[in-house]
Write a protein that holds these residues in place. Structure first.
Motif, PDB file in Angstrom:
ATOM      1  N   MET A   1       9.505  -1.575   1.953  1.00 21.69           N
ATOM      2  CA  MET A   1       8.736  -0.561   2.683  1.00 21.69           C
ATOM      3  C   MET A   1       8.002  -1.174   3.878  1.00 21.69           C
ATOM      4  O   MET A   1       8.017  -0.636   4.974  1.00 21.69           O
ATOM      5  N   THR A   2       7.361  -2.340   3.660  1.00 23.44           N
ATOM      6  CA  THR A   2       6.602  -2.964   4.743  1.00 23.44           C
ATOM      7  C   THR A   2       7.507  -3.324   5.910  1.00 23.44           C
ATOM      8  O   THR A   2       7.153  -3.109   7.081  1.00 23.44           O
ATOM      9  N   ALA A   3       8.697  -3.856   5.624  1.00 25.51           N
ATOM     10  CA  ALA A   3       9.631  -4.221   6.686  1.00 25.51           C
ATOM     11  C   ALA A   3      10.076  -2.994   7.466  1.00 25.51           C
ATOM     12  O   ALA A   3      10.204  -3.035   8.702  1.00 25.51           O
ATOM     13  N   ALA A   4      10.301  -1.892   6.776  1.00 24.08           N
ATOM     14  CA  ALA A   4      10.719  -0.670   7.458  1.00 24.08           C
ATOM     15  C   ALA A   4       9.603  -0.126   8.331  1.00 24.08           C
ATOM     16  O   ALA A   4       9.829   0.296   9.477  1.00 24.08           O
ATOM     17  N   ILE A   5       8.362  -0.143   7.824  1.00 31.65           N
ATOM     18  CA  ILE A   5       7.228   0.349   8.611  1.00 31.65           C
ATOM     19  C   ILE A   5       6.994  -0.533   9.829  1.00 31.65           C
ATOM     20  O   ILE A   5       6.615  -0.048  10.897  1.00 31.65           O
ATOM     21  N   LYS A   6       7.269  -1.820   9.691  1.00 30.24           N
ATOM     22  CA  LYS A   6       7.089  -2.740  10.820  1.00 30.24           C
ATOM     23  C   LYS A   6       7.928  -2.317  12.013  1.00 30.24           C
ATOM     24  O   LYS A   6       7.524  -2.479  13.171  1.00 30.24           O
ATOM     25  N   HIS A 329     -20.117  -2.626   6.715  1.00 27.13           N
ATOM     26  CA  HIS A 329     -20.536  -1.311   6.221  1.00 27.13           C
ATOM     27  C   HIS A 329     -19.913  -0.997   4.864  1.00 27.13           C
ATOM     28  O   HIS A 329     -19.927   0.162   4.416  1.00 27.13           O
ATOM     29  N   GLY A 330     -19.370  -2.018   4.228  1.00 30.37           N
ATOM     30  CA  GLY A 330     -18.827  -1.823   2.889  1.00 30.37           C
ATOM     31  C   GLY A 330     -17.429  -1.242   2.836  1.00 30.37           C
ATOM     32  O   GLY A 330     -16.945  -0.917   1.739  1.00 30.37           O
ATOM     33  N   VAL A 331     -16.764  -1.111   3.977  1.00 30.17           N
ATOM     34  CA  VAL A 331     -15.390  -0.597   3.995  1.00 30.17           C
ATOM     35  C   VAL A 331     -14.459  -1.800   3.893  1.00 30.17           C
ATOM     36  O   VAL A 331     -14.213  -2.505   4.874  1.00 30.17           O
ATOM     37  N   GLN A 332     -13.959  -2.043   2.700  1.00 33.27           N
ATOM     38  CA  GLN A 332     -13.176  -3.241   2.420  1.00 33.27           C
ATOM     39  C   GLN A 332     -11.675  -2.975   2.578  1.00 33.27           C
ATOM     40  O   GLN A 332     -11.275  -1.886   3.009  1.00 33.27           O
ATOM     41  N   THR A 333     -10.854  -3.956   2.215  1.00 32.84           N
ATOM     42  CA  THR A 333      -9.402  -3.841   2.343  1.00 32.84           C
ATOM     43  C   THR A 333      -8.902  -2.547   1.703  1.00 32.84           C
ATOM     44  O   THR A 333      -9.226  -2.255   0.546  1.00 32.84           O
ATOM     45  N   PRO A 334      -8.140  -1.753   2.440  1.00 35.39           N
ATOM     46  CA  PRO A 334      -7.713  -0.451   1.909  1.00 35.39           C
ATOM     47  C   PRO A 334      -6.721  -0.612   0.763  1.00 35.39           C
ATOM     48  O   PRO A 334      -5.900  -1.543   0.762  1.00 35.39           O
ATOM     49  N   PRO A 335      -6.768   0.266  -0.216  1.00 33.32           N
ATOM     50  CA  PRO A 335      -5.790   0.223  -1.320  1.00 33.32           C
ATOM     51  C   PRO A 335      -4.369   0.306  -0.768  1.00 33.32           C
ATOM     52  O   PRO A 335      -4.108   1.040   0.195  1.00 33.32           O
ATOM     53  N   PRO A 336      -3.430  -0.435  -1.339  1.00 36.79           N
ATOM     54  CA  PRO A 336      -2.079  -0.519  -0.776  1.00 36.79           C
ATOM     55  C   PRO A 336      -1.300   0.788  -0.788  1.00 36.79           C
ATOM     56  O   PRO A 336      -0.318   0.916  -0.048  1.00 36.79           O
ATOM     57  N   ASP A 337      -1.710   1.756  -1.612  1.00 28.72           N
ATOM     58  CA  ASP A 337      -0.961   3.009  -1.669  1.00 28.72           C
ATOM     59  C   ASP A 337      -1.493   4.060  -0.694  1.00 28.72           C
ATOM     60  O   ASP A 337      -1.005   5.190  -0.669  1.00 28.72           O
ATOM     61  N   THR A 338      -2.501   3.698   0.121  1.00 28.17           N
ATOM     62  CA  THR A 338      -3.032   4.621   1.124  1.00 28.17           C
ATOM     63  C   THR A 338      -2.324   4.401   2.463  1.00 28.17           C
ATOM     64  O   THR A 338      -1.647   3.377   2.669  1.00 28.17           O
ATOM     65  N   ARG A 357       8.820   8.205  13.239  1.00 34.33           N
ATOM     66  CA  ARG A 357       9.594   7.233  12.472  1.00 34.33           C
ATOM     67  C   ARG A 357       8.905   6.917  11.145  1.00 34.33           C
ATOM     68  O   ARG A 357       9.557   6.763  10.105  1.00 34.33           O
ATOM     69  N   LEU A 358       7.566   6.835  11.174  1.00 39.75           N
ATOM     70  CA  LEU A 358       6.841   6.550   9.944  1.00 39.75           C
ATOM     71  C   LEU A 358       7.050   7.662   8.922  1.00 39.75           C
ATOM     72  O   LEU A 358       7.273   7.402   7.729  1.00 39.75           O
ATOM     73  N   ALA A 359       6.996   8.908   9.380  1.00 45.00           N
ATOM     74  CA  ALA A 359       7.205  10.039   8.467  1.00 45.00           C
ATOM     75  C   ALA A 359       8.607   9.995   7.873  1.00 45.00           C
ATOM     76  O   ALA A 359       8.807  10.295   6.678  1.00 45.00           O
ATOM     77  N   ALA A 360       9.591   9.625   8.678  1.00 47.83           N
ATOM     78  CA  ALA A 360      10.963   9.528   8.172  1.00 47.83           C
ATOM     79  C   ALA A 360      11.095   8.417   7.134  1.00 47.83           C
ATOM     80  O   ALA A 360      11.808   8.560   6.135  1.00 47.83           O
ATOM     81  N   ILE A 361      10.389   7.301   7.361  1.00 49.70           N
ATOM     82  CA  ILE A 361      10.422   6.179   6.419  1.00 49.70           C
ATOM     83  C   ILE A 361       9.785   6.572   5.088  1.00 49.70           C
ATOM     84  O   ILE A 361      10.298   6.258   4.007  1.00 49.70           O
ATOM     85  N   LEU A 362       8.688   7.288   5.165  1.00 45.34           N
ATOM     86  CA  LEU A 362       7.982   7.695   3.943  1.00 45.34           C
ATOM     87  C   LEU A 362       8.734   8.777   3.194  1.00 45.34           C
ATOM     88  O   LEU A 362       8.589   8.921   1.965  1.00 45.34           O
ATOM     89  N   GLY A 363       9.546   9.558   3.916  1.00 44.63           N
ATOM     90  CA  GLY A 363      10.321  10.619   3.286  1.00 44.63           C
ATOM     91  C   GLY A 363       9.437  11.671   2.655  1.00 44.63           C
ATOM     92  O   GLY A 363       8.476  12.148   3.259  1.00 44.63           O
ATOM     93  N   GLU A 364       9.745  12.004   1.423  1.00 42.90           N
ATOM     94  CA  GLU A 364       8.977  13.038   0.716  1.00 42.90           C
ATOM     95  C   GLU A 364       7.670  12.493   0.145  1.00 42.90           C
ATOM     96  O   GLU A 364       6.804  13.255  -0.287  1.00 42.90           O
ATOM     97  N   GLY A 365       7.512  11.189   0.136  1.00 38.80           N
ATOM     98  CA  GLY A 365       6.305  10.608  -0.442  1.00 38.80           C
ATOM     99  C   GLY A 365       5.123  10.664   0.511  1.00 38.80           C
ATOM    100  O   GLY A 365       5.261  10.370   1.706  1.00 38.80           O
ATOM    101  N   THR A 366       3.995  11.071   0.014  1.00 39.47           N
ATOM    102  CA  THR A 366       2.767  11.112   0.806  1.00 39.47           C
ATOM    103  C   THR A 366       1.809  10.058   0.281  1.00 39.47           C
ATOM    104  O   THR A 366       1.506  10.030  -0.916  1.00 39.47           O
ATOM    105  N   LEU A 385      -0.153  13.632   8.954  1.00 36.88           N
ATOM    106  CA  LEU A 385       0.639  12.652   9.695  1.00 36.88           C
ATOM    107  C   LEU A 385       1.487  13.294  10.793  1.00 36.88           C
ATOM    108  O   LEU A 385       1.562  12.786  11.913  1.00 36.88           O
ATOM    109  N   THR A 386       2.126  14.429  10.494  1.00 41.05           N
ATOM    110  CA  THR A 386       3.001  15.052  11.486  1.00 41.05           C
ATOM    111  C   THR A 386       2.225  15.696  12.633  1.00 41.05           C
ATOM    112  O   THR A 386       2.822  16.089  13.626  1.00 41.05           O
ATOM    113  N   GLY A 387       0.905  15.802  12.493  1.00 40.49           N
ATOM    114  CA  GLY A 387       0.090  16.351  13.568  1.00 40.49           C
ATOM    115  C   GLY A 387      -0.352  15.308  14.580  1.00 40.49           C
ATOM    116  O   GLY A 387      -0.993  15.642  15.582  1.00 40.49           O
ATOM    117  N   TYR A 388      -0.020  14.032  14.321  1.00 41.86           N
ATOM    118  CA  TYR A 388      -0.365  12.955  15.244  1.00 41.86           C
ATOM    119  C   TYR A 388       0.851  12.607  16.099  1.00 41.86           C
ATOM    120  O   TYR A 388       1.975  12.525  15.594  1.00 41.86           O
TER     121      TYR A 388
END
Length: 400
Positions: A1-6, A329-338, A357-366, A385-388
């Protein structure tokens, strides 16, 4: 997934951003998920500078008081005042104290030196004269509108005298009482005087409209544009104060909606003049409905970007910005599934993401929704996501 998002992530520059869009939008919006972060303001300045030089944008607007913004615009176009004075008097929300905003104004002034009038950059605040704790008196906008009309139309067409306006307005501190935000009974927005002012403001704006051919011929383009803004602002402020005095459960939704409606009207007016870049919180620029949790509970409203996009269609584009961490401000490393977690896994410190392209990579998964422990940072909603038209991702925001 990471390679595809890259493969969907690219260097942040004007050419890459414009390549994400079908054509140059009349209004290109850059959002931010928190205010005041130096790294975000520096990124904005770099990108806007390139878009001015390479894509021909001529107005830069930020989330600041539209009336105060005239001070900045005068400095840029005619050299009125000094940089220190402009930073003190030309910004609301204490934005003038930010080094990134000072650098933006300094650069815009330097850019304008020696250029023909038609090629100079213009600055605008597109927010109303509003703060979280309340709103300004409508005096400045109302009296400026009245004075403009008094000098250019027959006296018997005016709905009132300047003295009548002054009497109905009363002391300005009646309007700016900060207690009114938490206690509607402290607001003057539904007093008989305020209701009369709303009628007079409507009559003054109507007179401005009915006399348009004459007034355009009798005014410079800048005077005409500013007076129209005075009219919008006077009507908007009186409407905002009216709902400040409301006691219904929809009070905050109405106030937030009125504010963004004022923002949208200002943005549409700016695009009539020239291609415009705008910078503000993501919540004011996104196409989807905005939400905020306040002391009365969750509130929903349509943002300025949502309103403007319905009228400009492909003439509007929105780039959302997301952050990985704001550790102080206490905002630490984001959880990997976000959504932020997926972007944080990439090696670069900053990049722009092709959302299609990101939406296509993620497919049906949100991705999961990220929860911020700090009220000052609003994570992106993965359902939007599709509104950006693109996402600018910045890995870390160090202390300013």
């Amino acid at each position: 997934m990471t390679a595809a998002i890259k493969d969907a992530a690219h260097v942040v520059d004007a050419a890459t951003v414009m390549g994400l869009l079908p054509a140059r939008p009349r209004l290109l919006a850059l959002g931010e998920p928190t205010h005041g972060a130096d790294v975000l303001l520096d990124l904005r300045n770099d990108l806007f500078r390139q878009l001015v030089e390479q894509a021909g944008y001529r107005t830069i607007a930020i989330e600041s008081d539209c009336l105060m913004g005239l001070v900045v615009d005068d400095y840029l176009t005619s050299g009125t005042g000094t940089l220190d004075e402009v930073m003190e008097r030309g910004f609301s929300h204490e934005w003038g104290a930010f080094a990134g905003n000072r650098e933006l104004v300094r650069w815009m002034r330097a850019y304008n030196e020696g250029r023909p009038v038609a090629e100079r950059l213009r600055f605008a605040g597109f927010d109303g004269p509003l703060e979280t704790t309340g709103a300004a008196s409508p005096r400045q906008a109302l009296t400026a509108l009245h004075a403009y009309l008094t000098a250019r139309v027959d006296a018997d067409l005016l709905p009132c005298t300047a003295e009548t306006l002054d009497r109905l307005l009363g002391a300005d501190d009646r309007w700016t009482n900060p207690a009114a935000m938490m206690d509607p009974s402290q607001s003057v927005g539904q007093t008989p005087e305020a209701k009369q002012l709303r009628l007079l403001a409507d009559d003054l704006v109507t007179l401005l409209d009915t006399q348009t051919p004459h007034l355009i011929a009798a005014s410079s383009p800048d005077d005409w544009d500013r007076t129209r803004m005075y009219g919008r602002t006077a009507v908007g402020l009186l409407r905002y104060h009216f709902w400040m005095a409301d006691t219904s459960p929809s009070r905050m939704a109405r106030l937030l909606g009125v504010r963004d409606s004022m923002m949208a009207a200002n943005l549409l007016a700016l695009t009539e003049r020239s291609p415009t870049l705008v910078h503000a919180h993501n919540a004011h620029l996104q196409r989807n409905k905005s939400t905020m949790r306040m002391w009365e509970g969750p509130v929903e409203w349509w943002s300025a970007g949502a309103i403007v996009s319905t009228q400009l269609a492909e003439g509007y584009a929105f780039l959302a910005t997301a952050l990985g961490t704001i550790r102080h401000h206490g905002v630490q490393t984001p959880p990997p599934d976000t959504l932020e977690g997926l972007l944080y896994a990439l090696p670069a410190d900053r990049y722009v993401v092709d959302t299609r392209r990101l939406a296509a990579i993620l497919g049906e998964g949100t991705p999961a929704s990220r929860v911020s422990p700090w009220f000052g940072y609003a994570p992106l909603d993965p359902a939007h996501l599709t509104g950006y038209d693109g996402i600018l991702f910045v890995r870390d925001a160090p202390p300013s």
